[in-house]
Write a protein that holds these residues in place. Structure first.
Motif, PDB file in Angstrom:
ATOM      1  N   ASP A 194       0.681   6.418 -11.983  1.00  0.00           N
ATOM      2  CA  ASP A 194       0.314   5.772 -13.249  1.00  0.00           C
ATOM      3  C   ASP A 194      -0.446   4.495 -12.946  1.00  0.00           C
ATOM      4  OD1 ASP A 194       0.553   3.988 -15.624  1.00  0.00           O
ATOM      5  OD2 ASP A 194       1.690   5.673 -16.442  1.00  0.00           O
ATOM      6  N   ALA A 195      -1.657   4.382 -13.482  1.00  0.00           N
ATOM      7  CA  ALA A 195      -2.492   3.211 -13.202  1.00  0.00           C
ATOM      8  C   ALA A 195      -1.892   1.932 -13.774  1.00  0.00           C
ATOM      9  CB  ALA A 195      -3.896   3.425 -13.771  1.00  0.00           C
ATOM     10  N   THR A 196      -1.185   2.040 -14.905  1.00  0.00           N
ATOM     11  CA  THR A 196      -0.569   0.856 -15.498  1.00  0.00           C
ATOM     12  C   THR A 196       0.546   0.320 -14.613  1.00  0.00           C
ATOM     13  OG1 THR A 196      -1.072   1.703 -17.709  1.00  0.00           O
ATOM     14  CG2 THR A 196       0.555  -0.056 -17.556  1.00  0.00           C
ATOM     15  N   ARG A 215      -3.223  -6.891  -1.193  1.00  0.00           N
ATOM     16  CA  ARG A 215      -4.192  -5.861  -0.853  1.00  0.00           C
ATOM     17  C   ARG A 215      -3.670  -4.515  -1.330  1.00  0.00           C
ATOM     18  NH1 ARG A 215      -5.640  -7.942   5.331  1.00  0.00           N
ATOM     19  NH2 ARG A 215      -6.701  -9.878   4.656  1.00  0.00           N
ATOM     20  N   ASP A 216      -4.406  -3.918  -2.219  1.00  0.00           N
ATOM     21  CA  ASP A 216      -3.985  -2.672  -2.860  1.00  0.00           C
ATOM     22  C   ASP A 216      -4.524  -1.482  -2.076  1.00  0.00           C
ATOM     23  OD1 ASP A 216      -3.363  -0.562  -4.470  1.00  0.00           O
ATOM     24  OD2 ASP A 216      -4.603  -1.189  -6.167  1.00  0.00           O
ATOM     25  N   GLU A 217      -3.623  -0.789  -1.381  1.00  0.00           N
ATOM     26  CA  GLU A 217      -3.993   0.442  -0.684  1.00  0.00           C
ATOM     27  C   GLU A 217      -3.212   1.633  -1.233  1.00  0.00           C
ATOM     28  OE1 GLU A 217      -3.841   0.070   3.545  1.00  0.00           O
ATOM     29  OE2 GLU A 217      -5.144  -1.711   3.594  1.00  0.00           O
ATOM     30  N   LEU A 218      -2.830   1.520  -2.480  1.00  0.00           N
ATOM     31  CA  LEU A 218      -2.111   2.610  -3.140  1.00  0.00           C
ATOM     32  C   LEU A 218      -3.043   3.784  -3.411  1.00  0.00           C
ATOM     33  CD1 LEU A 218      -0.051   0.548  -5.721  1.00  0.00           C
ATOM     34  CD2 LEU A 218       0.892   1.825  -3.796  1.00  0.00           C
ATOM     35  N   VAL A 219      -2.483   4.966  -3.384  1.00  0.00           N
ATOM     36  CA  VAL A 219      -3.216   6.186  -3.735  1.00  0.00           C
ATOM     37  C   VAL A 219      -2.755   6.605  -5.129  1.00  0.00           C
ATOM     38  CG1 VAL A 219      -3.670   8.592  -3.153  1.00  0.00           C
ATOM     39  CG2 VAL A 219      -3.375   6.889  -1.324  1.00  0.00           C
ATOM     40  N   LEU A 220      -3.704   6.689  -6.057  1.00  0.00           N
ATOM     41  CA  LEU A 220      -3.398   7.099  -7.428  1.00  0.00           C
ATOM     42  C   LEU A 220      -3.595   8.596  -7.563  1.00  0.00           C
ATOM     43  CD1 LEU A 220      -2.703   6.375 -10.370  1.00  0.00           C
ATOM     44  CD2 LEU A 220      -5.148   5.983 -10.747  1.00  0.00           C
TER      45      LEU A 220
END
Length: 239
Positions: A194-196, A215-220
């Motif tokens: 969930d992008a939110t 630093r955002d290295e999340l995979v959506l």
């Protein structure tokens, strides 16, 4: 935090018998939109705001009602409308018995009062006497002070606080790995659906004392199909 922590103590006030012309001039001079009204012993008796001067004969903004509505409402309402539009003294237009708080009222309760009553300020009283006022500007000053604070913390302390903060939030996914922290720089990895929630995680981490950067290295990933919607550069393929 409580009202006493942020309230303005040197409060500009007016008296019930003050002339509206003088009060309007004072509000313009001091750039305020409302003032407490006190008696000779500094007891709070009302509040006067810019909203009390909207329906004025001088501005040709007096309330106009149809004759049938005036008949239904009766002469008392018509007389009150006349006073509102033509009064010359504060006592005739002020709001009596305003909402008040004490010096010990939590800020959360004050904000709730602002929202519930659609007001911009609330007088602070002790034994009926005015001792201060809390306005939205006072809340902004307090917020600015808190946001400008610079705190130092070890990477391990930051990591522990992030983990604890995530555990407290019902929306936070429990499967997110513990973020890496190096010199206050937090790297957030893992899969998110969930992008939110992704944005909320970054806001949560940024609010932890000592964090300098996230630093955002999340995979959506789209939860039903498994299709990767967004991922860090250098990664490819399906989840």
């Amino acid at each position: 935090m409580k009202a006493a922590d942020i309230m303005t103590r040197d409060v500009l006030t007016v008296k019930p018998e003050d002339r509206i012309a003088d009060v309007v001039a004072l509000m313009l001079e001091k750039k305020v939109s409302g003032l407490p009204v006190v008696d000779a012993e500094n007891h709070l008796v009302g509040v006067v705001t810019e909203g009390d001067f909207l329906r004025r004969s001088e501005l040709d903004t007096r309330r106009e009602r149809t004759r049938w509505l005036e008949f239904i409402l009766g002469p008392a309402k018509a007389a009150a409308d006349y006073v509102e539009a033509n009064a010359r003294r504060v006592k005739d237009v002020m709001t009596p018995d305003p909402v008040t708080v004490t010096q010990y009222t939590p800020l959360a309760d004050i904000v709730s009062l602002f929202e519930k009553h659609k007001i911009k300020r609330v007088p602070v009283t002790a034994n009926g006497k005015l001792v201060g006022i809390v306005s939205r500007v006072d809340l902004l000053r307090a917020l600015s002070k808190q946001l400008s604070r610079t705190e130092l913390a070890s990477d391990q302390t930051i990591r522990d606080q992030i983990t604890a903060a995530i555990a407290r939030e019902p929306w936070a996914p429990p499967y997110i790995p513990t973020p890496d922290v190096e010199d206050g720089v937090v790297t957030l990895r893992g899969t998110i659906f969930d992008a939110t929630v992704r944005e909320a995680l970054k806001v949560l981490i940024e609010s932890v004392p000592g964090v300098r950067e996230v630093r955002d290295e999340l995979v959506l990933v789209e939860p039903l199909s498994g299709v990767i919607l967004d991922q860090p550069e250098g990664q490819s393929g399906r989840n």
